[in-house]
Structure formats: C-alpha cells, structure tokens
Scaffold this motif. Structure first.
Motif, PDB file in Angstrom:
ATOM      1  N   VAL A 267      -9.591  17.076  -7.207  1.00  0.00           N
ATOM      2  CA  VAL A 267     -10.573  17.050  -6.128  1.00  0.00           C
ATOM      3  C   VAL A 267     -10.087  17.931  -4.983  1.00  0.00           C
ATOM      4  N   ARG A 268     -10.906  18.882  -4.591  1.00  0.00           N
ATOM      5  CA  ARG A 268     -10.531  19.833  -3.536  1.00  0.00           C
ATOM      6  C   ARG A 268     -11.079  19.342  -2.192  1.00  0.00           C
ATOM      7  N   ILE A 269     -10.168  19.126  -1.237  1.00  0.00           N
ATOM      8  CA  ILE A 269     -10.548  18.651   0.094  1.00  0.00           C
ATOM      9  C   ILE A 269     -10.109  19.682   1.129  1.00  0.00           C
ATOM     10  N   PRO A 270     -11.023  20.174   1.959  1.00  0.00           N
ATOM     11  CA  PRO A 270     -10.637  21.142   2.998  1.00  0.00           C
ATOM     12  C   PRO A 270      -9.645  20.520   3.982  1.00  0.00           C
ATOM     13  N   ASP A 271      -8.768  21.351   4.502  1.00  0.00           N
ATOM     14  CA  ASP A 271      -7.797  20.853   5.480  1.00  0.00           C
ATOM     15  C   ASP A 271      -8.503  20.359   6.746  1.00  0.00           C
ATOM     16  N   ALA A 272      -9.724  20.832   6.971  1.00  0.00           N
ATOM     17  CA  ALA A 272     -10.494  20.369   8.128  1.00  0.00           C
ATOM     18  C   ALA A 272     -10.844  18.891   8.018  1.00  0.00           C
ATOM     19  N   ASN A 273     -10.716  18.328   6.821  1.00  0.00           N
ATOM     20  CA  ASN A 273     -11.001  16.909   6.610  1.00  0.00           C
ATOM     21  C   ASN A 273      -9.746  16.052   6.676  1.00  0.00           C
ATOM     22  N   ARG A 274      -8.635  16.649   7.077  1.00  0.00           N
ATOM     23  CA  ARG A 274      -7.411  15.872   7.275  1.00  0.00           C
ATOM     24  C   ARG A 274      -7.471  15.220   8.646  1.00  0.00           C
ATOM     25  N   ILE A 275      -7.193  13.910   8.695  1.00  0.00           N
ATOM     26  CA  ILE A 275      -7.185  13.167   9.952  1.00  0.00           C
ATOM     27  C   ILE A 275      -5.736  12.969  10.391  1.00  0.00           C
ATOM     28  N   GLY A 276      -5.385  13.483  11.555  1.00  0.00           N
ATOM     29  CA  GLY A 276      -4.007  13.398  12.021  1.00  0.00           C
ATOM     30  C   GLY A 276      -3.143  14.445  11.359  1.00  0.00           C
ATOM     31  N   ALA A 277      -1.860  14.391  11.659  1.00  0.00           N
ATOM     32  CA  ALA A 277      -0.915  15.371  11.124  1.00  0.00           C
ATOM     33  C   ALA A 277      -0.531  15.035   9.699  1.00  0.00           C
TER      34      ALA A 277
ATOM     35  N   LEU B  96       0.809  -1.213   0.000  1.00  0.00           N
ATOM     36  CA  LEU B  96       0.000   0.000   0.000  1.00  0.00           C
ATOM     37  C   LEU B  96       0.843   1.264   0.000  1.00  0.00           C
ATOM     38  N   ALA B  97       1.999   1.223   0.660  1.00  0.00           N
ATOM     39  CA  ALA B  97       2.840   2.424   0.761  1.00  0.00           C
ATOM     40  C   ALA B  97       3.420   2.849  -0.582  1.00  0.00           C
ATOM     41  N   ALA B  98       3.207   2.045  -1.634  1.00  0.00           N
ATOM     42  CA  ALA B  98       3.668   2.420  -2.975  1.00  0.00           C
ATOM     43  C   ALA B  98       2.647   3.281  -3.711  1.00  0.00           C
ATOM     44  N   LEU B  99       1.604   3.716  -3.030  1.00  0.00           N
ATOM     45  CA  LEU B  99       0.535   4.461  -3.692  1.00  0.00           C
ATOM     46  C   LEU B  99       1.051   5.760  -4.315  1.00  0.00           C
ATOM     47  N   ARG B 100       0.384   6.163  -5.409  1.00  0.00           N
ATOM     48  CA  ARG B 100       0.818   7.331  -6.181  1.00  0.00           C
ATOM     49  C   ARG B 100      -0.202   8.469  -6.224  1.00  0.00           C
ATOM     50  N   THR B 101      -1.406   8.248  -5.728  1.00  0.00           N
ATOM     51  CA  THR B 101      -2.364   9.347  -5.660  1.00  0.00           C
ATOM     52  C   THR B 101      -1.768  10.449  -4.786  1.00  0.00           C
ATOM     53  N   LYS B 102      -1.742  11.647  -5.308  1.00  0.00           N
ATOM     54  CA  LYS B 102      -1.019  12.715  -4.601  1.00  0.00           C
ATOM     55  C   LYS B 102      -1.941  13.879  -4.246  1.00  0.00           C
ATOM     56  N   ALA B 103      -1.533  14.608  -3.228  1.00  0.00           N
ATOM     57  CA  ALA B 103      -2.252  15.805  -2.802  1.00  0.00           C
ATOM     58  C   ALA B 103      -1.256  16.927  -2.577  1.00  0.00           C
ATOM     59  N   VAL B 104      -1.583  18.090  -3.085  1.00  0.00           N
ATOM     60  CA  VAL B 104      -0.766  19.296  -2.854  1.00  0.00           C
ATOM     61  C   VAL B 104      -1.697  20.393  -2.351  1.00  0.00           C
ATOM     62  N   GLN B 105      -1.179  21.248  -1.506  1.00  0.00           N
ATOM     63  CA  GLN B 105      -2.018  22.325  -1.001  1.00  0.00           C
ATOM     64  C   GLN B 105      -2.228  23.381  -2.074  1.00  0.00           C
ATOM     65  N   ALA B 106      -3.460  23.873  -2.130  1.00  0.00           N
ATOM     66  CA  ALA B 106      -3.814  24.894  -3.111  1.00  0.00           C
ATOM     67  C   ALA B 106      -2.996  26.160  -2.877  1.00  0.00           C
ATOM     68  N   ASP B 107      -2.708  26.862  -3.957  1.00  0.00           N
ATOM     69  CA  ASP B 107      -1.875  28.074  -3.846  1.00  0.00           C
ATOM     70  C   ASP B 107      -2.710  29.334  -3.647  1.00  0.00           C
ATOM     71  N   ASP B 108      -3.993  29.164  -3.268  1.00  0.00           N
ATOM     72  CA  ASP B 108      -4.857  30.332  -3.081  1.00  0.00           C
ATOM     73  C   ASP B 108      -4.967  30.750  -1.617  1.00  0.00           C
ATOM     74  N   GLY B 109      -4.165  30.105  -0.753  1.00  0.00           N
ATOM     75  CA  GLY B 109      -4.172  30.470   0.652  1.00  0.00           C
ATOM     76  C   GLY B 109      -5.313  29.873   1.457  1.00  0.00           C
TER      77      GLY B 109
END
Length: 406
Positions: free
Chosen positions: A225-235, A140-153
C-alpha cells in the motif's frame, strides 16, 4: 470542581436542550432494533451533518477549523443532554471525532487540519482505527506492520502487514494507521503514524463474523500500500506519542453517551415480583441499583473533571485509563443485572422480542469493552505505576531493538 451549573452554563444547557428537542428525535435509532451497518452509518453521517449545521459539532475545536471554540465543560454539558436520545453515536462517528481529530489537531500540520477536521465534523469523512494486530493487541508496541520509503524518490511509504478488529473499516473513508518504520530501535521508538485512504490499492477488508451474528469488526490486510508522506502525522518515529493521544481520547470517551441505570430502574419498576409488587420493591434489587447508580455518577463526575483538565491544556495521562476501566466493568455488571431482572426470559426469549434481543447483544458485547481500548490488566498496571507511583513490572524487552526480540 463544582458540579452545579453556573448561570452561564445553565443558559448554555437550556439552549442545547432546546435545540436537541427540536432536531434529535428525527435522527433517533429505533429502540430494540438492530439496523444493517450501512443504514446505521448513513444515519450517523446525517446526524453529524445536522450537528455541524446547527453549530454543535466539534465544540472544543477552534472556529477557524469548523469547530465551536467552546470550553470542555460546555462540551460535557452538551454530551449529557445529547445522551438523553438514542442517536447513532457508535464507533462510526466516535473514531473520527474522538480519536482521529484529536491526533490530527495535536500532531498534524496546518494542511492536514484543514483537509480533515471540518469534513469529519460534517460527516463527509469517516474513520476507522488500524492499530491492533494478531500478535499486538494489549501490547500494541509489538506490532509488525511495516513501512519503508519507496526507492523512486517520491517520498511515499510502502506498507505491508495486517490489522484486526477494525470497526466499520468496510464502510469508512479513512483510517488512522500506526506502523513500524525502524526495527533497529526498541519497540516503542520505531513507530510512525499515518492517515490512509481506505480505497487505496492493496487494502483488503474481510469482515469477522461474531457470535452475536454481527460483522462490524474486520481484518484489514495491507499489501504494498502506497501512502504519500503528506499523510504522515507527526515526525518519523513519533508514532507512539500519537497513539497515546488517540487512546486518551478513546478512554475519556468511554461511556460518554449512555446511561446504564435509567433503563434498569424502568425495567425493575415494570417487572412483577410475583406477590403484587415489582422488582423495584425488593430490598436486594434496590441495593444493587443504588450501588450501580453510585458507580455511574462517580465515573460521570470524574470524567467531567478530566475533560476540564483537557480543556485547560493539561494532560490527564494515565488518569484517562481510570475512566475506561471503570466504565467497562460497570457496563458489564449493569447488563448482567438487567439479565437477572428479566429472569429466564432473558435466556430463552421469544424471537420476536426485540428488547430482549438487544439486551442479549449488549450483554455479549460488554465483554469486548474489557479488552478494546486497553485491557483491564494493562490499565491497572498503568494506573498502579503512573498514578499511584508503585514499582513497575520487570520488562525484559525495554531497551532491546525490536528486530532482536524473540
């Protein structure tokens, strides 16, 4: 541990048995009949609501979060009694109660707990698991789906990638999602865990047509897909620890709601042997059934032991993999024995024989459990290394940044 009920546990079992006898029959699935996914999902939601209204949902969760505030042993007792009924208790419900809620309870913040735990226990919010990918299943740790923070602040995360084998993703409300947020560190360290609303723009779900004719599995594509940081679980970067919490719940729950031996005993007792006796009178069949029963009982007691550890705040770790490994092999073996007892009828059955159709489906599906939730080979490695203390396999990618792996 003592597997006999204490007086208090016996009283609790009697209350559970009495409540189930009154309420469970109204929610049982028709035996030998396969319902459309949407119908089964609706029945699952209704049963979850019945459990919640009766005070039998989320037994080990704190009362303040909508749970029962009870012990692990009491949860095991209720599970044992509930398993006597053919209820809608598949992935549609278990991913929420056995995977999403444990990770939210352990790694989530207070707001996330209040948002998701009670609605899930009520059946109002249902979940799918967005883990596996075409090139990241057992590893599983070989997964490639990636997330980057939006540059709009905004702090939102933009996710792109593909997941596969997403059970009931086409019918559930939310997904638990693990993605790569830092490719510059070794693969296990650059992951982050989210919950995602499955109606979010950019999510496309494609059902997978299986050899059984069913399509409860899906491919899930995520495009910007835009996911709010409030939906992040853990650090950020804590995704692998969250995954281990999810997988421990999945493995501890393997086989928790079904007995494979009681139906076999019934089948053997009513299958003629050709000389006036039944298959249950055959010495070889009786030996096979005895071995299967011993396997089932041993796993049941071991599972109860591990759930007791969890109720005490202890972490079973790789021991949880032993439950899943034992269940997967035992289930396939028991269903194979059922096919043999049914003889040629199990291969060339009357199309109207719903019981044989279900047996054929279950036998085909049993191969899935040798892979889902951790392949047999992966679990054996984990048990060998982390439980038995044997030398680990040589891993060439252990300290290499993910982006430099070939």
């Amino acid at each position: 541990m003592d597997f006999n009920d204490t007086p208090e546990e016996a009283a609790f079992r009697a209350r559970a048995k009495s409540w189930l006898a009154k309420h469970a029959p109204h929610h049982e699935l028709p035996r030998g009949e396969t319902l459309p996914d949407a119908d089964e999902a609706a029945r699952a939601r209704a049963w979850m609501r019945e459990l919640f209204d009766g005070g039998w949902s989320g037994l080990t969760f704190p009362k303040a979060l909508g749970g029962g505030g009870l012990t692990g042993i009491e949860a095991v007792i209720f599970s044992e009694e509930e398993s006597q009924y053919h209820l809608p208790k598949g992935p549609f419900t278990s991913i929420g109660t056995g995977m999403a809620l444990p990770v939210i309870a352990k790694h989530g913040n207070d707001d996330q707990k209040s948002r998701f735990i009670e609605p899930t226990l009520k059946g109002e919010t249902t979940w799918c698991q967005l883990f596996s990918e075409p090139a990241a299943g057992s590893d599983l740790a070989a997964l490639r789906t990636k997330a980057v923070q939006a540059d709009d602040g905004s702090g939102d995360w933009i996710v792109n990638g593909q997941k596969v084998w997403s059970s009931f993703a086409h019918l559930t409300d939310w997904g638990i999602l693990v993605v790569r947020t830092d490719p510059t560190v070794p693969k296990h360290k650059g992951l982050t865990f989210f919950v995602v609303d499955m109606q979010t723009p950019g999510i496309e779900i494609r059902p997978i047509r299986q050899i059984s004719g069913m399509s409860e599995f899906n491919e899930t594509f995520l495009t910007d897909v835009r996911i709010p940081d409030a939906n992040r679980i853990g650090a950020v970067g804590e995704g692998w620890a969250c995954c281990m919490t999810v997988l421990m719940g999945e493995r501890l729950g393997s086989g928790a709601h079904r007995s494979g031996i009681e139906p076999l005993l019934e089948l053997a007792g009513k299958t003629p042997a050709g000389d006036g006796s039944t298959m249950l009178d055959n010495t070889g069949i009786r030996l096979a059934l005895a071995e299967a029963l011993a396997d089932e009982q041993g796993e049941r007691f071991f599972q109860a032991r591990l759930r007791t550890m969890v109720s005490k705040g202890e972490n079973p770790g790789a021991l949880a993999g032993m439950v899943k490994l034992a269940y997967a092999g035992r289930q396939q073996k028991a269903l194979g024995l059922a096919m043999e007892l049914s003889g040629l009828h199990s291969i060339a059955a009357d199309p109207t024989d719903e019981a044989i159709a279900r047996l054929q489906y279950d036998y085909i599906y049993s191969t899935v459990m040798r892979i889902a939730g951790g392949a047999d080979e992966v679990l054996r490695n984990q048990i060998a290394e982390r439980v038995l203390g044997m030398p680990g396999e040589v891993r060439m990618d252990k300290d290499i940044p993910f982006e430099k792996l070939r």
